[in-house]
Motif scaffolding. Structure first.
Motif, PDB file in Angstrom:
ATOM      1  N   PHE A  35       0.828  -1.202   0.000  1.00 46.87           N
ATOM      2  CA  PHE A  35       0.000   0.000   0.000  1.00 46.87           C
ATOM      3  C   PHE A  35       0.864   1.254   0.000  1.00 46.87           C
ATOM      4  N   TRP A  36       1.939   1.255   0.791  1.00 46.49           N
ATOM      5  CA  TRP A  36       2.830   2.425   0.796  1.00 46.49           C
ATOM      6  C   TRP A  36       3.421   2.657  -0.583  1.00 46.49           C
ATOM      7  N   ARG A  37       3.889   1.586  -1.214  1.00 43.85           N
ATOM      8  CA  ARG A  37       4.480   1.731  -2.550  1.00 43.85           C
ATOM      9  C   ARG A  37       3.464   2.286  -3.537  1.00 43.85           C
ATOM     10  N   THR A  38       2.237   1.796  -3.475  1.00 41.59           N
ATOM     11  CA  THR A  38       1.210   2.260  -4.395  1.00 41.59           C
ATOM     12  C   THR A  38       0.826   3.704  -4.111  1.00 41.59           C
ATOM     13  N   LEU A  39       0.705   4.079  -2.841  1.00 39.58           N
ATOM     14  CA  LEU A  39       0.405   5.472  -2.498  1.00 39.58           C
ATOM     15  C   LEU A  39       1.502   6.403  -3.010  1.00 39.58           C
ATOM     16  N   LYS A  40       2.764   6.006  -2.871  1.00 39.03           N
ATOM     17  CA  LYS A  40       3.871   6.820  -3.375  1.00 39.03           C
ATOM     18  C   LYS A  40       3.796   6.959  -4.898  1.00 39.03           C
ATOM     19  N   ALA A  52       0.952  15.133   1.141  1.00 39.72           N
ATOM     20  CA  ALA A  52      -0.194  15.868   0.592  1.00 39.72           C
ATOM     21  C   ALA A  52      -1.315  14.909   0.195  1.00 39.72           C
ATOM     22  N   LEU A  53      -0.958  13.784  -0.404  1.00 37.82           N
ATOM     23  CA  LEU A  53      -1.964  12.792  -0.780  1.00 37.82           C
ATOM     24  C   LEU A  53      -2.647  12.234   0.460  1.00 37.82           C
ATOM     25  N   VAL A  54      -1.870  11.874   1.467  1.00 39.03           N
ATOM     26  CA  VAL A  54      -2.445  11.340   2.707  1.00 39.03           C
ATOM     27  C   VAL A  54      -3.352  12.384   3.361  1.00 39.03           C
ATOM     28  N   ALA A  55      -2.946  13.636   3.349  1.00 39.90           N
ATOM     29  CA  ALA A  55      -3.762  14.707   3.934  1.00 39.90           C
ATOM     30  C   ALA A  55      -5.084  14.843   3.183  1.00 39.90           C
ATOM     31  N   ARG A  56      -5.043  14.729   1.869  1.00 40.48           N
ATOM     32  CA  ARG A  56      -6.272  14.813   1.069  1.00 40.48           C
ATOM     33  C   ARG A  56      -7.219  13.667   1.390  1.00 40.48           C
ATOM     34  N   ILE A  57      -6.678  12.465   1.511  1.00 44.75           N
ATOM     35  CA  ILE A  57      -7.503  11.306   1.848  1.00 44.75           C
ATOM     36  C   ILE A  57      -8.049  11.463   3.267  1.00 44.75           C
ATOM     37  N   ASP A  58      -7.205  11.948   4.170  1.00 44.42           N
ATOM     38  CA  ASP A  58      -7.625  12.175   5.556  1.00 44.42           C
ATOM     39  C   ASP A  58      -8.795  13.148   5.626  1.00 44.42           C
ATOM     40  N   ALA A  59      -8.735  14.206   4.839  1.00 47.33           N
ATOM     41  CA  ALA A  59      -9.773  15.239   4.871  1.00 47.33           C
ATOM     42  C   ALA A  59     -11.137  14.703   4.432  1.00 47.33           C
ATOM     43  N   GLY A  60     -11.127  13.662   3.602  1.00 47.69           N
ATOM     44  CA  GLY A  60     -12.390  13.134   3.096  1.00 47.69           C
ATOM     45  C   GLY A  60     -12.832  11.824   3.704  1.00 47.69           C
ATOM     46  N   ARG A  61     -12.184  11.392   4.772  1.00 47.67           N
ATOM     47  CA  ARG A  61     -12.457  10.047   5.283  1.00 47.67           C
ATOM     48  C   ARG A  61     -13.628   9.949   6.236  1.00 47.67           C
ATOM     49  N   ALA A  69      -8.972   4.013   5.413  1.00 49.30           N
ATOM     50  CA  ALA A  69      -9.286   4.948   4.333  1.00 49.30           C
ATOM     51  C   ALA A  69      -8.208   4.912   3.258  1.00 49.30           C
ATOM     52  N   LEU A  70      -6.955   4.796   3.667  1.00 47.71           N
ATOM     53  CA  LEU A  70      -5.858   4.719   2.699  1.00 47.71           C
ATOM     54  C   LEU A  70      -5.937   3.435   1.880  1.00 47.71           C
ATOM     55  N   ARG A  71      -6.226   2.317   2.539  1.00 46.66           N
ATOM     56  CA  ARG A  71      -6.346   1.043   1.819  1.00 46.66           C
ATOM     57  C   ARG A  71      -7.502   1.097   0.813  1.00 46.66           C
ATOM     58  N   VAL A  72      -8.650   1.640   1.247  1.00 47.12           N
ATOM     59  CA  VAL A  72      -9.812   1.738   0.357  1.00 47.12           C
ATOM     60  C   VAL A  72      -9.494   2.658  -0.825  1.00 47.12           C
ATOM     61  N   PHE A  73      -8.795   3.767  -0.573  1.00 44.79           N
ATOM     62  CA  PHE A  73      -8.398   4.671  -1.652  1.00 44.79           C
ATOM     63  C   PHE A  73      -7.580   3.924  -2.700  1.00 44.79           C
ATOM     64  N   VAL A  74      -6.590   3.160  -2.254  1.00 45.26           N
ATOM     65  CA  VAL A  74      -5.742   2.401  -3.188  1.00 45.26           C
ATOM     66  C   VAL A  74      -6.579   1.381  -3.946  1.00 45.26           C
ATOM     67  N   LEU A  75      -7.465   0.679  -3.254  1.00 44.71           N
ATOM     68  CA  LEU A  75      -8.312  -0.322  -3.913  1.00 44.71           C
ATOM     69  C   LEU A  75      -9.215   0.343  -4.947  1.00 44.71           C
ATOM     70  N   GLU A  76      -9.857   1.440  -4.578  1.00 49.71           N
ATOM     71  CA  GLU A  76     -10.739   2.120  -5.525  1.00 49.71           C
ATOM     72  C   GLU A  76      -9.971   2.654  -6.736  1.00 49.71           C
ATOM     73  N   ARG A  77      -8.758   3.129  -6.505  1.00 51.58           N
ATOM     74  CA  ARG A  77      -7.922   3.594  -7.625  1.00 51.58           C
ATOM     75  C   ARG A  77      -7.595   2.422  -8.539  1.00 51.58           C
ATOM     76  N   ALA A  78      -7.262   1.275  -7.946  1.00 52.04           N
ATOM     77  CA  ALA A  78      -6.919   0.088  -8.746  1.00 52.04           C
ATOM     78  C   ALA A  78      -8.123  -0.386  -9.564  1.00 52.04           C
ATOM     79  N   LEU A  79      -9.324  -0.196  -9.019  1.00 51.54           N
ATOM     80  CA  LEU A  79     -10.542  -0.613  -9.708  1.00 51.54           C
ATOM     81  C   LEU A  79     -11.083   0.457 -10.647  1.00 51.54           C
ATOM     82  N   GLY A  80     -10.386   1.611 -10.703  1.00 50.94           N
ATOM     83  CA  GLY A  80     -10.772   2.694 -11.590  1.00 50.94           C
ATOM     84  C   GLY A  80     -11.975   3.478 -11.111  1.00 50.94           C
ATOM     85  N   ARG A  81     -12.208   3.486  -9.809  1.00 53.09           N
ATOM     86  CA  ARG A  81     -13.378   4.171  -9.257  1.00 53.09           C
ATOM     87  C   ARG A  81     -13.088   5.574  -8.775  1.00 53.09           C
TER      88      ARG A  81
END
Length: 82
Positions: A35-40, A52-61, A69-81
């Motif tokens: 997950f860290w590698r993918t977030l980077k 900055a990315l983590v802060a953005r995800i934090d603001a909307g969680r 929230a970070l794991r779900v963000f990565v999963l949704e990005r991988a699924l194109g959502r």
């Protein structure tokens, strides 16, 4: 599965703790290395820092746990959502 693949898979599952500053406060977040590698990678694609990315995800969680929230963000990005 080769020995190299097994080692890479084990490395991806290893939980890694990172400290980030969000809204002026330092916090530690534990996530699997994959997950860290993918977030980077996502942050780099967006021309943003990891913090900055983590802060953005934090603001909307909402009420969700930040690690979740970070794991779900990565999963949704991988699924194109997102």
């Amino acid at each position: 599965m080769s020995e190299t693949q097994a080692l890479q898979d084990a490395s991806s599952r290893r939980v890694v703790k990172h400290s980030v500053v969000i809204a002026g406060h330092r916090t530690s977040i534990s996530l699997e290395d994959a997950f860290w590698r993918t977030l980077k990678d996502i942050a780099a694609q967006e021309g943003a820092s990891l913090a900055a990315l983590v802060a953005r995800i934090d603001a909307g969680r909402g009420d969700a746990n930040l690690s979740s929230a970070l794991r779900v963000f990565v999963l949704e990005r991988a699924l194109g959502r997102n």
